[in-house]
Design an enzyme around this catalytic site. Structure first.
Site, short mmCIF file in Angstrom:
data_model
loop_
_atom_site.label_atom_id
_atom_site.label_comp_id
_atom_site.label_asym_id
_atom_site.label_seq_id
_atom_site.Cartn_x
_atom_site.Cartn_y
_atom_site.Cartn_z
N ARG A 54 8.90 65.88 23.92
CA ARG A 54 8.88 65.49 25.33
C ARG A 54 7.92 64.33 25.58
O ARG A 54 7.02 64.07 24.78
CB ARG A 54 8.44 66.68 26.20
CG ARG A 54 9.52 67.75 26.38
CD ARG A 54 9.08 68.85 27.31
NE ARG A 54 7.85 69.49 26.84
CZ ARG A 54 6.64 69.27 27.35
NH1 ARG A 54 6.49 68.46 28.39
NH2 ARG A 54 5.60 69.87 26.85
N LYS A 197 13.62 71.33 30.28
CA LYS A 197 12.34 71.41 30.96
C LYS A 197 12.42 70.79 32.37
O LYS A 197 11.65 71.16 33.25
CB LYS A 197 11.24 70.77 30.12
CG LYS A 197 10.77 71.69 28.96
CD LYS A 197 10.25 73.02 29.46
CE LYS A 197 9.34 73.81 28.56
NZ LYS A 197 9.83 74.48 27.41
N HIS A 216 6.21 80.27 32.27
CA HIS A 216 6.47 79.76 30.93
C HIS A 216 6.16 80.89 29.94
O HIS A 216 5.04 81.00 29.43
CB HIS A 216 5.57 78.55 30.67
CG HIS A 216 5.89 77.81 29.41
ND1 HIS A 216 4.93 77.23 28.61
CD2 HIS A 216 7.08 77.54 28.81
CE1 HIS A 216 5.51 76.64 27.58
NE2 HIS A 216 6.81 76.81 27.68
N SER A 235 3.02 75.76 23.84
CA SER A 235 3.87 75.44 22.70
C SER A 235 3.20 75.82 21.37
O SER A 235 2.02 75.53 21.17
CB SER A 235 4.17 73.94 22.72
OG SER A 235 5.08 73.64 21.71
N LYS A 239 5.81 82.33 21.39
CA LYS A 239 6.71 82.95 22.36
C LYS A 239 8.07 83.26 21.74
O LYS A 239 8.57 84.39 21.82
CB LYS A 239 6.93 82.02 23.58
CG LYS A 239 5.74 81.84 24.46
CD LYS A 239 6.07 80.99 25.68
CE LYS A 239 6.58 79.59 25.38
NZ LYS A 239 5.65 78.75 24.64
N THR A 240 8.67 82.24 21.12
CA THR A 240 10.00 82.42 20.56
C THR A 240 9.96 83.37 19.36
O THR A 240 10.73 84.32 19.26
CB THR A 240 10.60 81.06 20.16
OG1 THR A 240 10.68 80.24 21.33
CG2 THR A 240 11.99 81.21 19.56
N ASP A 254 11.63 81.57 26.61
CA ASP A 254 10.79 80.47 27.10
C ASP A 254 10.55 80.39 28.61
O ASP A 254 9.46 80.00 29.01
CB ASP A 254 11.41 79.15 26.64
CG ASP A 254 10.44 77.98 26.69
OD1 ASP A 254 9.34 78.10 26.14
OD2 ASP A 254 10.78 76.96 27.30
N ARG A 319 14.07 71.45 15.73
CA ARG A 319 14.42 72.55 16.65
C ARG A 319 15.86 72.98 16.48
O ARG A 319 16.73 72.18 16.11
CB ARG A 319 14.26 72.09 18.10
CG ARG A 319 12.86 71.78 18.53
CD ARG A 319 12.26 72.94 19.28
NE ARG A 319 10.87 72.66 19.66
CZ ARG A 319 10.15 73.47 20.40
NH1 ARG A 319 10.67 74.61 20.84
NH2 ARG A 319 8.91 73.19 20.69
#
Ligand code: ATP
Ligand code: MN
Length: 529
Positions: A54, A197, A216, A235, A239-240, A254, A319
């Site tokens: 990003r 996002k 988030h 990040s 989380k994932t 996410d 990703r």
């Protein structure tokens, strides 16, 4: 298929493919986008060009009388004059009009029908269409036929640059949100994650207006769907990875919302880091990268199209994007009851924070506003000093309102639903980055299993001398000696020095929030002077 009219957006291209099936998008991508191919396991391998992550400093929020008082203006939300937005939007439509074919994906954001919004993505790259097919909630044929006008439109002209002489531009990349008209314009970046996002940012604007907290975080629920857990984290904190939990159903990895009715996922898919991915360590994610998934910026063997997940030569940020149902135990529809547990994930590269601590309501608010994690130093030889990152609400780059608005919503919901809050360090133990090692994934998973089993609720704790929260001393499946971080360091003085440094960083970061928070929240920060 119903025809759609994009003339109001200045789009005159006749050949528009709407909600095209993945198999056809594969064909389109491979024919029309040089470099795109299929992995030996069936995922579409695509490349985002120069931008492989990003571009937060190129994000802009359009000024409007309404936005003036609502938006948390500053480095996260940099303002853009309406005129510049219109210049950029026209630049995007002019560019898209030079293409012979466009792709449209119409889908939903938000699994709760009460709050969901209709999103339309307009793009020139089949790869981007497939990405959003995976990441948004896919409408049924009936829903698509009755779709009507979208609530939000994304014009992705990322292959074409912004003009640096347009007022408000500081580079050739610009991601512009017009909150009033719910339009997003993307120029100068083909990183697909910008689209998801942007939708999240819009939800972060719209939801708090209705008393709903957008977050988030990832979320899981037990197989009976009675107890949910949400895992906040910046990040790379897990989380994932940790929401792909063999003992739990996956609600999402996410972006979620917490309303008076419970928790719902915003997205229809997951976007997992693929770096160093192995089937042994993360079988669910590995197996989801099959036909229909998009694999971005990976290196593969030209002979057999076998992906080398260890290769970082294009980017560390490789990703995979896949529909949530590619995870076997996905909770569909992706909604869950009010959480029983909230976990704050932090990747503490200083090796100071314990693997797991229990937080009071005030400590929870303090740590939510702080949003601490740390990054390990870049690839420069000899540089081993970790970099602390503080990002309010564990999602600073996507906030629209002042962080206080989200923090207040969280605190009142925690109190109302009597939620347990835990801080989990998925980062370093036995020393800082360079000396110690990363806490093993299996130990973090054991901690989370213990939280879900309820065995930590009354387990013995000790007060952390630096932070004042309750560190767990006994967790099934986790070696006792790693639970107290001090004792994992070979040099206790070095631990204290590093802890003192981290405490100082916390205090400095919190200064800007001091005037806006209650005294008990301020007092819940690091305790040692
Ligand atoms: P993003 O917001 O960018 O999607 P994320 O919070 O989803 O980030 P993950 O994709 O889960 O982060 O990344 C965590 C990475 O750290 C993974 O590559 C995972 O394998 C690795 N890892 C190593 N040790 C641990 C641990 N103890 N707990 C969690 N993750 C770990
Ligand atoms: Mn993630």
């Amino acid at each position: 298929m119903t025809t759609i009219d994009l003339k109001e957006l200045g789009i005159t291209v006749q050949d528009i493919k709407r909600n095209t099936a993945p198999s056809e998008l594969y064909e389109e991508a491979i024919r029309r986008e040089p470099g795109t191919t299929i992995s030996d396991l069936g995922a579409l391998i695509a490349y985002s060009g120069t931008k492989t992550g990003r571009s937060p400093s190129d994000k802009r929020i359009t000024r409007s009388p309404e936005a003036e008082d609502e938006v948390w203006w500053g480095s996260v939300n940099i303002s853009l004059e309406k005129h510049s937005f219109e210049v950029n939007r026209e630049r995007a439509s002019d560019y898209l009009n030079t293409l012979d074919r466009l792709y449209v994906f119409d889908g939903y954001a938000g699994w709760d029908p009460k709050y969901r919004i209709k999103v339309r993505v307009i793009c020139g790259r089949p790869y981007h269409a497939l990405f959003m097919h995976n990441m948004l909630i896919r409408p049924t044929q009936e829903e698509l036929a009755d779709f009507g006008e979208p609530d939000c439109t994304i014009l992705n002209a990322g292959a074409f640059p912004a003009n640096r002489y347009t007022t408000g531009m500081t580079s050739k990349t610009s991601v512009d949100l017009d909150l009033a008209n719910r339009q997003v314009v993307i120029l100068g970046t083909e990183y697909a994650g910008e689209m998801k996002k942007a939708v999240f940012t819009l939800m972060n604007y719209l939801m708090p207006k209705q008393g709903v907290l957008s977050m988030h975080c990832s979320a899981t629920v037990d197989p009976e769907r009675t107890h949910s857990t949400i895992l906040f984290g910046l990040s790379g904190t897990g989380k994932t990875t940790l929401s792909a939990d063999p003992h739990r159903l996956l609600v999402g990895d996410d972006e979620h919302c917490w309303s008076d009715d419970g928790v719902f996922n915003i997205e229809g898919g997951c976007y997992a880091k693929a770096i160093y991915l192995t089937r042994e360590a993360e079988p669910q994610i590995f197996d989801a990268l099959r036909f229909g998934a998009v694999l971005e910026n990976v290196v593969y063997d030209k002979a057999d199209h076998h992906v080398d997940f260890d290769n970082t030569s294009i980017t560390e940020n490789t990703r995979g994007a896949y529909p949530i149902e590619f995870i076997d135990n996905a909770a569909i529809p992706c909604v869950a009851p009010h959480p029983t547990n909230i976990i704050f994930l932090t990747c503490d590269a200083f090796g100071v924070l314990p693997p797991v601590a229990k937080l009071t309501a005030e400590q929870a608010e303090y740590h939510f506003i702080s949003g601490y994690t740390a990054k390990v130093a870049g690839t420069e030889v000899g540089v081993t000093e970790p970099q602390a990152t503080f990002s309010p609400c564990f999602g600073g780059p996507f906030l629209v309102w002042h962080p206080g608005k989200y923090a207040e919503l969280l605190s009142s919901k925690i109190a109302q639903h009597n939620v347990n809050v835990w801080l989990i360090n998925t980062g370093w133990t036995g020393g800082a980055y360079g000396t110690g090692s990363r806490i093993r994934l299996k130990h973090t998973r054991a901690i989370i299993d213990a939280i879900h089993a309820g065995s930590l609720n009354d387990a013995p704790t000790s007060t952390d001398p630096w932070f004042g929260f309750q560190t767990l001393r006994d967790v099934p499946g986790v070696p006792e000696e790693i639970l107290a971080p001090q004792s994992t360091w070979s040099d206790p003085d070095a631990y204290d020095q590093t802890a003192a440094k981290l405490v100082e960083l916390f205090r400095n970061n919190f200064k800007s929030y001091e005037s806006g928070v209650r005294a008990d929240v301020l007092a819940a920060g690091p305790s040692r002077k």
